[in-house]
Structures are given as structure tokens and as C-alpha cells.
Design a protein around this motif. Sequence first.
Motif, PDB file in Angstrom:
ATOM      1  N   THR A 452       0.838  -1.196   0.000  1.00  0.00           N
ATOM      2  CA  THR A 452       0.000   0.000   0.000  1.00  0.00           C
ATOM      3  C   THR A 452       0.878   1.254   0.000  1.00  0.00           C
ATOM      4  N   MET A 453       0.292   2.347  -0.494  1.00  0.00           N
ATOM      5  CA  MET A 453       0.913   3.660  -0.413  1.00  0.00           C
ATOM      6  C   MET A 453      -0.157   4.660   0.040  1.00  0.00           C
ATOM      7  N   THR A 454       0.298   5.765   0.621  1.00  0.00           N
ATOM      8  CA  THR A 454      -0.617   6.790   1.131  1.00  0.00           C
ATOM      9  C   THR A 454      -0.395   8.073   0.347  1.00  0.00           C
ATOM     10  N   VAL A 460      -5.086   5.745   1.625  1.00  0.00           N
ATOM     11  CA  VAL A 460      -4.240   4.551   1.540  1.00  0.00           C
ATOM     12  C   VAL A 460      -4.764   3.680   0.406  1.00  0.00           C
ATOM     13  N   GLN A 461      -3.868   3.370  -0.555  1.00  0.00           N
ATOM     14  CA  GLN A 461      -4.293   2.638  -1.746  1.00  0.00           C
ATOM     15  C   GLN A 461      -3.362   1.465  -2.008  1.00  0.00           C
ATOM     16  N   ARG A 462      -3.897   0.462  -2.681  1.00  0.00           N
ATOM     17  CA  ARG A 462      -3.144  -0.767  -2.921  1.00  0.00           C
ATOM     18  C   ARG A 462      -2.408  -0.738  -4.247  1.00  0.00           C
ATOM     19  N   GLY A 512      -7.496   0.099  12.132  1.00  0.00           N
ATOM     20  CA  GLY A 512      -8.682  -0.435  11.461  1.00  0.00           C
ATOM     21  C   GLY A 512      -8.520  -0.678   9.980  1.00  0.00           C
ATOM     22  N   LEU A 513      -7.405  -0.231   9.388  1.00  0.00           N
ATOM     23  CA  LEU A 513      -7.234  -0.434   7.949  1.00  0.00           C
ATOM     24  C   LEU A 513      -6.885  -1.887   7.649  1.00  0.00           C
ATOM     25  N   THR A 514      -7.552  -2.452   6.667  1.00  0.00           N
ATOM     26  CA  THR A 514      -7.265  -3.801   6.190  1.00  0.00           C
ATOM     27  C   THR A 514      -7.303  -3.792   4.678  1.00  0.00           C
ATOM     28  N   TYR A 515      -6.787  -4.843   4.074  1.00  0.00           N
ATOM     29  CA  TYR A 515      -6.839  -4.937   2.605  1.00  0.00           C
ATOM     30  C   TYR A 515      -8.284  -4.910   2.113  1.00  0.00           C
ATOM     31  N   ASP A 520     -10.374  -1.643  -3.970  1.00  0.00           N
ATOM     32  CA  ASP A 520      -9.722  -1.108  -5.169  1.00  0.00           C
ATOM     33  C   ASP A 520      -9.900   0.404  -5.301  1.00  0.00           C
ATOM     34  N   GLN A 521     -10.516   1.046  -4.290  1.00  0.00           N
ATOM     35  CA  GLN A 521     -10.708   2.488  -4.343  1.00  0.00           C
ATOM     36  C   GLN A 521      -9.969   3.223  -3.226  1.00  0.00           C
ATOM     37  N   GLY A 522      -9.323   2.470  -2.317  1.00  0.00           N
ATOM     38  CA  GLY A 522      -8.583   3.091  -1.236  1.00  0.00           C
ATOM     39  C   GLY A 522      -9.467   3.477  -0.070  1.00  0.00           C
ATOM     40  N   ALA A 523      -8.827   3.851   1.038  1.00  0.00           N
ATOM     41  CA  ALA A 523      -9.551   4.292   2.236  1.00  0.00           C
ATOM     42  C   ALA A 523      -8.714   5.362   2.924  1.00  0.00           C
ATOM     43  N   MET A 524      -9.393   6.342   3.517  1.00  0.00           N
ATOM     44  CA  MET A 524      -8.679   7.425   4.183  1.00  0.00           C
ATOM     45  C   MET A 524      -8.122   6.934   5.508  1.00  0.00           C
ATOM     46  N   LYS A 525      -6.888   7.320   5.824  1.00  0.00           N
ATOM     47  CA  LYS A 525      -6.293   6.960   7.110  1.00  0.00           C
ATOM     48  C   LYS A 525      -6.955   7.771   8.217  1.00  0.00           C
TER      49      LYS A 525
END
Length: 536
Positions: A452-454, A460-462, A512-515, A520-525
Motif C-alpha cells: 500500500t501507499m498513502t 491509503v491505496q493498494r 482499522g485499515l485492512t486490505y 480497489d478504491q482506497g480508504a482514508m487513514k
Amino acid sequence: MATITIDEQQYTVEEGRNLIDAAADLGIDIPHFCYHPGLAPDGNCRMCLTEMEIRPGQFGIVTSCTIRIKDGMNFRFNSPAVLDNRKGIMEFLLINHPLDCPWCDQAGECKLQDHSFDHGRGHSRFVETKRVPPKKDLGPHITLYTTRCILCQRCTRFCDEISGTSELGVVQMGSKSEIATFEGLPLDNKMSANVADICPVGALVTKDFLYKPRIWHYEKVDTVCPGCATGCNTTLEVLHQKIYRTKPRHNEAVNGYWMCDEGRFCYHGWQDADRLTAPLMRVDGELVQATWPDAMDAAISGIRAVLDGEGDSAMGVVGSSMATNEENYLLCKLGAEAFGSPRTGLARKPDGEAWTSKSGFHIDADRTPNTRGASDMLGADSLDDLLQGIGDGTIQGLYVLGGDIGQTLSPEVAEAFRKLEFLVVHDMHRSDLADLADVVFPGTTPFEKNGTMTNAKGRVQRLNPTFPPPGGAREDGAILRYVGQRMGADLGGTEPAEILEEIAGRVEGYTGLTYDLIGDQGAMKGGEEPSEAAGG
């Protein structure tokens, strides 16, 4: 929500949604050319004509792309009048179109070809001579095959609405109408290649993807652009461990439907680099190719010599904005658990020029994809502390993640690194950083990484790997784990998803972040929300 009727069946759809998009949500395809969800509806191609009840029991022909859903609307998508109109439109559009499908670069992804099969007459009644205007060189990246153009004007509207540069227009009149640039103004904006993505008929093509293998041969890999900190979502088209094309992948919170030309074509720099395929180690003052066991022995011996002679804090680690969150986290863990050192740093590349289009699409000044994530993992955002330590003699060795083909060392950093007793580097080519090292481990490019990268806004995206690293190059995370093992430290999980779970439990903002959550759209940290969508 609204209840509408389509061909005598009732459906519930989102009120206010465009009819073409609402039908697509229901699995119903309304043929169209000029409509694109990222552009304002235009209604000029007439291919999406359908019947709508305008008075009780009375239907009229309308363009679907200009209709917004309201409760109680009643449509006929497949009435004799609608089907006859579609056949007529297809016949007009194909009057001057060449029969060059076998060698057209759009074959396999051409809407004109698809709709001709589904809605055309199957034969032409046009017996006059076809008009054959010459192809045009519109700019550094785009060629126009004028004969294929159906004047849907997606390209002109993109330049007006999205890039805001308005280089393209329609010249001449009637059957002689053509897309053209204005005199002295080539199609040369920072997003110009998007016009090839949205051209539905292969009239606009990128010079980079001319005469390449057919599209059905490629493996498609969804990942993130490494060109800047915006982190545009992309799809790579790959064949035989070679990238042939990059296209933007829709993510409304990041890049919309678009990407910049710099990011689109940056894969050439990585792909054409002279890759390291075996470790290097310094022998009699020269870097020579070595086996993995010999290079690893040299690295462990050199690190132990620094730690035994100068103490734990004499060995620092330097992360990379080109490395994933997981790789930077493992590096930080290696420093803490194997070297006993809390001294971390992050090598930063000088910023480039930031740019924002008329629609809000943003190119970040930071030309690396993961400065924010690397900083989160390392607890550092510069080399200042490490350079000070080298200067006062408290740091005698460094373990550095390199891997950026566009980064060169400043004279001050190069001079400081020359003072070190021992330097271990991960890199993917023979860089000026690698030239200073005592041991170089061949690592991966961003296109070969899994993790992942931020991005700059905290999303945070894969990343997904396109293919394995070449020759004896290895994944950077695997190298770090093995170095840790040799130093007596277990760095934990081998899969990026496992490491992210550990990050979620230890790094502030990643709880709380998981794959699965990132998807495929990412999630905010940290549950943050972006201040504004970058995609426009």
C-alpha cells in the motif's frame, strides 16, 4: 429514489441520475458515442435516442444522455421507432468511415465496431466516393486519423471542460467538418493523452501505443501511478513482462476518469533502466557483482562491525517515498529490533511544479507516490537528524532504501554518505547512491511492488505487481526480513496484508485499515476525509 418504467417493466433507480447511467446500473446498455460520464452531456451523436412518454399515452424521441431521472418516467428502449432511428444513425456515421478494422489500433475496444454489429444494417447503401481527409499530427502525443472520426466531440469538450486548454475545435461545415487544432496551438496540455482514452472509434490515438499487439493479448493489472503524490488509480496493460500501456482507472475521490501525461508515460523510464539483477559488494575499492550469500555475509559483517565498535545508535535507516508502507515499516522495525537504533530518516526528492486543471485534477509538486506513508512509518520526513549524526560522528553506518530512478544525491548528502564506515543500499539500477555503497541489494520498481501507499491527502491505496523482478533482483520486503533474520530479529509476516494488520495496530492513523477495507478504491487513514476531490 424514483420508480420508472422501461419497456413496460418497472424499476427503482436513483432520482436525478442520467438515464444512460441509470440504465447501466440496471444492466441495460443504451448505445452512445458522445456521452461520457466525466463530461457534460452534449446529445450530438443521436445514437442514444429513445422514446419517452411526454403526455399520457404519447411518446416522443429524446436523447437519453440529456435526460435526468424523475419519478414516474416511462421509456421505450426497443420500440420499432427507436431501433429504426439507431440503424439510420449508424448508416450516417459509417458513410465515410474506412473499413480498416483489421489493422485499426482501436480494434477490440471500438464502440463503432460494437454498435455496428448490434445496431447497424449489415450493409451500406452509400455508393458515392468516400471522403478521405489526411491524418493529422495534433501534438507530441496524439495523432488524428481523420477518416475514422465521427465528430462526437468528446475530445473538444475534454479540452474545454477538464484541461481548460481548448486547443481542439471543429473546422469546416457539413460533410467537410473535421477536428483540428487552432493555428499555432498544438494539443500539448498536461493531460492531452486522455483524448485517446475517451475517443470511442480509434480516430485519436497515442503515438506511444501505435502498432502494438492487440488489446486482447494483454494482462490488465490495477495499481497506482508512481508519478506524484496524487496517486492516480491506473490499469497497466502487460505482455511478456513488459508494460505496453497505462490507462487511468476511475476513482472519483482521487483522479476522476483522468491522469496526466507525465504519469501515463513514466513507465518507460523504469522499464528502460539498466536493471541490477545481482547484488554488488565492494572489493578493493570497486563494486563488483556478487552472489546473494556473499553479499549478505558482507552486509551482516559490516553492520555488526559498526554496532560492535560504535554502539547501537551508530546505525541508522533511511526510507524511501518510492517504497510501500509495508517496506518502510519493515525497515523501521529492522532498525529498532536488529540494529537497536531509533534513528530514522527519509530521503526527499526536490519538488516539481504543481498544477491543477480547470476541473480540479491535480498534479502534486511531490513527484514521489508515498512521502506521506513513508513519513508515517518512519516517524521522520527528512535526513536532517541523520546528517547531523554523521556530522558529529555518532552515526557510522546507514541502511538505505533507494529505488528512485529520478533521484540524485545532493552534494551535501553525497559528501555525508562518503564519511560513513558502512553503507547498505537497496536499488534497482546503478545510481549515484548505489555507487557510494559497500553492499547493494537489487530491489524492485514501483511496478513490481505489492503493498500500500498513502497519497498526499491521506488515502491509503493498494499496489499490485505487474510481474516478478528480473533475474536475481528480489522484493525489498523479503530482503529486509532476511537481513533481520541474520541479525537475530524476526520481522514478522511475509504477506503485505499481514504487515498492514500489524501497521494498523501500531502506527497512528492506520487503526482499522485492512486490505478488504481499502479495496480497489482506497480508504482514508484515521477516518479523515479529503478536503476536496482531486479528480475534478
